[in-house]
Design an enzyme around this catalytic site. Sequence first.
Site, PDB file in Angstrom:
ATOM      1  CG  HIS A 112     -78.584  -8.730 -36.293  1.00  0.00           C
ATOM      2  ND1 HIS A 112     -77.315  -8.824 -36.215  1.00  0.00           N
ATOM      3  CD2 HIS A 112     -78.782 -10.109 -35.644  1.00  0.00           C
ATOM      4  CE1 HIS A 112     -76.695  -9.744 -35.816  1.00  0.00           C
ATOM      5  NE2 HIS A 112     -77.849 -10.474 -35.248  1.00  0.00           N
ATOM      6  CG  ASP A 212     -75.292 -11.000 -26.896  1.00  0.00           C
ATOM      7  OD1 ASP A 212     -74.939 -11.779 -26.248  1.00  0.00           O
ATOM      8  OD2 ASP A 212     -75.886 -11.481 -28.051  1.00  0.00           O
ATOM      9  CD  GLN A 219     -73.259 -16.778 -32.762  1.00  0.00           C
ATOM     10  OE1 GLN A 219     -72.360 -15.650 -32.739  1.00  0.00           O
ATOM     11  NE2 GLN A 219     -74.313 -16.399 -32.918  1.00  0.00           N
TER      12      GLN A 219
HETATM   13 CA    CA Z   1     -77.745 -10.956 -29.232  1.00  0.00          CA
END
Ligand code: CA
Length: 392
Positions: A112, A212, A219
């Site tokens: 990720h 999440d 963001q």
């Molecule tokens: Ca996260």
Amino acid sequence: MYGIFSYDNANPQVGFKYRDRILDLEKVRLLGHFGSIPIDEHVFLKPVLNDFIRLGQAIHQTIGQRINALLANDAIALADIQEQVFVPESKAQMHLPVSVGDYTDFYAGIHHAENVGRIFRPDGPPLPPNYKHMPVAYHGRASSIVVSGTPIRRPTGQFMEENGKNPVLCPTRALDFELELGLIIGKQSAFGEPVPVEDAEDYIFGVAVFNDWSARDIQRWEYQPLGPFLGKNFGSTLSAWVLPFYELEPVRIAGPVQEPAPLPYLQIHKPGHFDIDLEVWLQPADGEAICICRTNARNLYWNFAQMIAHHTVGGCNLNVGDVLATGTISGTLPNSCGSLLELTWNGERAIALSDTGMRTFLADGDTVTLRAFVQKDGNSLELGPATGLIYS
Ligand code: CA
């Protein structure tokens, strides 16, 4: 797995999940099956697991053994009282399992982290220079952690228009999930005292499934210089059920080779990863649920013990009920990414749903369900799940 349930308008209380039923532990206690175990007589009547967690792992294991013995003999020991001690899960309401004092979100899924680096910093190395030296994290918001099944409202926030000229305040256009595991802290650590990495697992009560939720446009506009804020704090989903950590022992595995070797305070000399299969299912309002991601917790770079050792090395204390989430867990294949940001490569490649079209980011009416499974004794045991419906 343990959780907090209510039924027939009764107060929330502690339950144990057994297949599609919930074992009412207070009723089991009243029947004398926990006879000699030193537990407070009200511990199963509490609306959160925190007091149960404080009993400590030795007592949890004893209680677990008694429950397993009862269930193994369920035709004998509980035959006459099935109706009394079991509640069908479908008829129960589930509640947030712990009172969460503090929540920290790590970034321990290396694939990720690499994907995010490639998307946002295509001209630089995918990983930041600190990544393989310490498990980085940010301190998240505990107040907006909700139990699985709670609908999530599409957040309004400030972000930069695509033309890059003016910031606007409007509902996010890039709502995403993040597939994570959540550790529930089971033991208080002392203020000012680091937890040695070799002792760190003693501080874990259990493992839950964690989403999440993230608004990528908010963001992206806000994260420099101090990291995630309103792009993350509008809601996080914790599964209703928590698997005691010791139950993961049969699926303990070695993690990746950590090269360069981390500093000594992060070096642990036993396998610290776990073979947990993970899935993400997406169901649109008018279609079938489809699996859009399959991966495994072995894709974490840092293990749980290292996260705790690093979290406390400066003296930050942990409390019972704190949640430490792993960070998004992605694999190396296109369909093993734990977020839409990666699955759609920041919205460039829409993914196909059942028969209702395509998705880049989440639409109102979408339901996202994160699932986790461990293979034990020839059976597949499901942790979690963590599910949430998006609405405006
Ligand atoms: Ca996260």
